[in-house]
Write a protein that holds these residues in place. Sequence first.
Motif, PDB file in Angstrom:
ATOM      1  N   GLY A  79       0.789  -1.215   0.000  1.00 47.88           N
ATOM      2  CA  GLY A  79       0.000   0.000   0.000  1.00 47.88           C
ATOM      3  C   GLY A  79       0.823   1.267   0.000  1.00 47.88           C
ATOM      4  O   GLY A  79       2.056   1.257  -0.035  1.00 47.88           O
ATOM      5  N   ILE A  80       0.095   2.356   0.020  1.00 50.70           N
ATOM      6  CA  ILE A  80       0.676   3.690   0.087  1.00 50.70           C
ATOM      7  C   ILE A  80      -0.290   4.575   0.852  1.00 50.70           C
ATOM      8  O   ILE A  80      -1.516   4.392   0.778  1.00 50.70           O
ATOM      9  CB  ILE A  80       0.951   4.261  -1.324  1.00 50.70           C
TER      10      ILE A  80
ATOM     11  N   TYR B  36     -16.276  -4.732  -7.034  1.00 45.18           N
ATOM     12  CA  TYR B  36     -15.656  -4.008  -8.150  1.00 45.18           C
ATOM     13  C   TYR B  36     -14.143  -3.973  -7.995  1.00 45.18           C
ATOM     14  O   TYR B  36     -13.411  -3.977  -8.983  1.00 45.18           O
ATOM     15  CB  TYR B  36     -16.210  -2.584  -8.207  1.00 45.18           C
ATOM     16  N   TYR B  37     -13.669  -3.956  -6.751  1.00 46.28           N
ATOM     17  CA  TYR B  37     -12.246  -3.755  -6.484  1.00 46.28           C
ATOM     18  C   TYR B  37     -11.457  -5.069  -6.400  1.00 46.28           C
ATOM     19  O   TYR B  37     -10.252  -5.044  -6.121  1.00 46.28           O
ATOM     20  CB  TYR B  37     -12.078  -2.968  -5.184  1.00 46.28           C
TER      21      TYR B  37
ATOM     22  N   ILE C 236      -4.173   3.673  -0.170  1.00 48.48           N
ATOM     23  CA  ILE C 236      -4.551   2.537  -1.019  1.00 48.48           C
ATOM     24  C   ILE C 236      -3.887   1.287  -0.458  1.00 48.48           C
ATOM     25  O   ILE C 236      -2.688   1.290  -0.172  1.00 48.48           O
ATOM     26  CB  ILE C 236      -4.103   2.734  -2.478  1.00 48.48           C
ATOM     27  N   THR C 237      -4.648   0.224  -0.300  1.00 50.83           N
ATOM     28  CA  THR C 237      -4.112  -1.037   0.215  1.00 50.83           C
ATOM     29  C   THR C 237      -4.508  -2.179  -0.708  1.00 50.83           C
ATOM     30  O   THR C 237      -5.690  -2.321  -1.061  1.00 50.83           O
ATOM     31  CB  THR C 237      -4.637  -1.331   1.628  1.00 50.83           C
ATOM     32  N   LEU C 238      -3.523  -2.957  -1.114  1.00 50.21           N
ATOM     33  CA  LEU C 238      -3.757  -4.179  -1.883  1.00 50.21           C
ATOM     34  C   LEU C 238      -3.725  -5.355  -0.918  1.00 50.21           C
ATOM     35  O   LEU C 238      -2.752  -5.531  -0.177  1.00 50.21           O
ATOM     36  CB  LEU C 238      -2.687  -4.369  -2.957  1.00 50.21           C
TER      37      LEU C 238
ATOM     38  N   HIS D  10      -8.585  -4.763  -3.337  1.00 42.67           N
ATOM     39  CA  HIS D  10      -7.920  -3.543  -2.871  1.00 42.67           C
ATOM     40  C   HIS D  10      -8.966  -2.530  -2.429  1.00 42.67           C
ATOM     41  O   HIS D  10     -10.148  -2.641  -2.767  1.00 42.67           O
ATOM     42  CB  HIS D  10      -7.006  -2.952  -3.947  1.00 42.67           C
ATOM     43  N   ARG D  11      -8.523  -1.563  -1.635  1.00 47.27           N
ATOM     44  CA  ARG D  11      -9.421  -0.550  -1.091  1.00 47.27           C
ATOM     45  C   ARG D  11      -8.764   0.825  -1.154  1.00 47.27           C
ATOM     46  O   ARG D  11      -7.550   0.975  -0.979  1.00 47.27           O
ATOM     47  CB  ARG D  11      -9.763  -0.871   0.372  1.00 47.27           C
TER      48      ARG D  11
END
Length: 411
Positions: A294-295, A346-347, A388-390, A401-402
């Motif tokens: 993530g970032i 969707y993600y 953002i986290t994968l 991811h979110r």
Amino acid sequence: MKTHKFFKVAMLLLLTGLAACDNERNPGFNPNDYEPIVAPDPVHTLDAMASGERVVLSSSSLTDIVLKWTPTTAHGNTVYRYEVLIDTIGGDFTNPVEISLSDNNGLEPQLTLSHYQANAIGKLAKFRCNTNGTLRWKVRAYCGLDDSISSLEGFFIIFMMDGIDNIPSEDEPIYITGAGTEDNGDETRALQMLRQDDGIYQTFVRLKANQPYVFMANVGGQKCYYYSDERGILRERNEGEKYTMQVDKEGIYRITINMGEQSISYDEIGDVWLYNISGNYRQDFNYLGYGKWGIVNYTARKQTESWAASGETRHSFKMMINGTEYRWGNRGRDEGAPNLDTDDNYYNLYLLATGTDGWDYSFRFCDDLLQWGEPSNGVYQATVKTDITLYFNADFGVYTHRWVASETNGN
């Protein structure tokens, strides 16, 4: 009057004669005219697979296992059938692990077992894979409700087929744990693997070099451990064993295990980044641990194109796997932009085949979340910073991811 009396006498004689004829045709039950039903004698001689013979079971074997005995003595025209009772050491044959009719629907003095059938009986006897197990057997001869069981018993040894005894069900998760993993050997913090299919599990995890790790599950209330041997074959630890695994090089790995095929594979993971094909823009992600990248405080960007004056937002995520670049994208080939009410499905992330067109199967930004500012040199920047986290783990039951607004937006 004489004529009438004569008629009565004649009728009496006729009835007497008929009765006499009936007695001759139906003399009644005479036991001497019937063959008596005699209970079968027990089988006295066991001829094959009765003296400790050992068979190594193999899925590729074309040779059957044949248990043989000398038929019991026949009485008259009586037909006897046979059953074989199979039990384990310590059993008394009152509740055998298997009862099988002999060949030819019980008529033949032998029982033929394939290696698969013998292995199935071994499983009923609770024999573990890749171990020896002793099976004892007796023969029951019967006719109708009468039967007799041989006092003699035979025994033979089977070496069970390769395999895994305790394969977790869909509701029994598998974890990776050990000093070589991110939980440092604390099983209460073990990383759960994502179930891909029946018996197939996968995880992304950082492993330390030359430190032990193992797979773990609770199957039917029993804690089980799994490892790969020196040939790379996935196995279940037997009681008292302490087998583990290790890697020579520290790094982040994608590990896939297949319980049914007893296989395990490792893929080394390199960089992970967000990629906008418009403008060829890349934003690298950090590994956060436990299969997450993530970032934080990210400022999204989008570039104007001739077909998208308000900015092209299609993007996907790229990952280096064993030195090759792969792309994770959307399930749909050309999905529209999400909003704040769009379903989380969707993600979800799907690994795309190499060579897939870079525009296809992409995600689009959520304008409601990002709140774009004014363009500068054809590039829009979001006014809302995001985290953002994968999730390449089992947190959501699928890789996904979110995007969430960063806490710094209020400062």
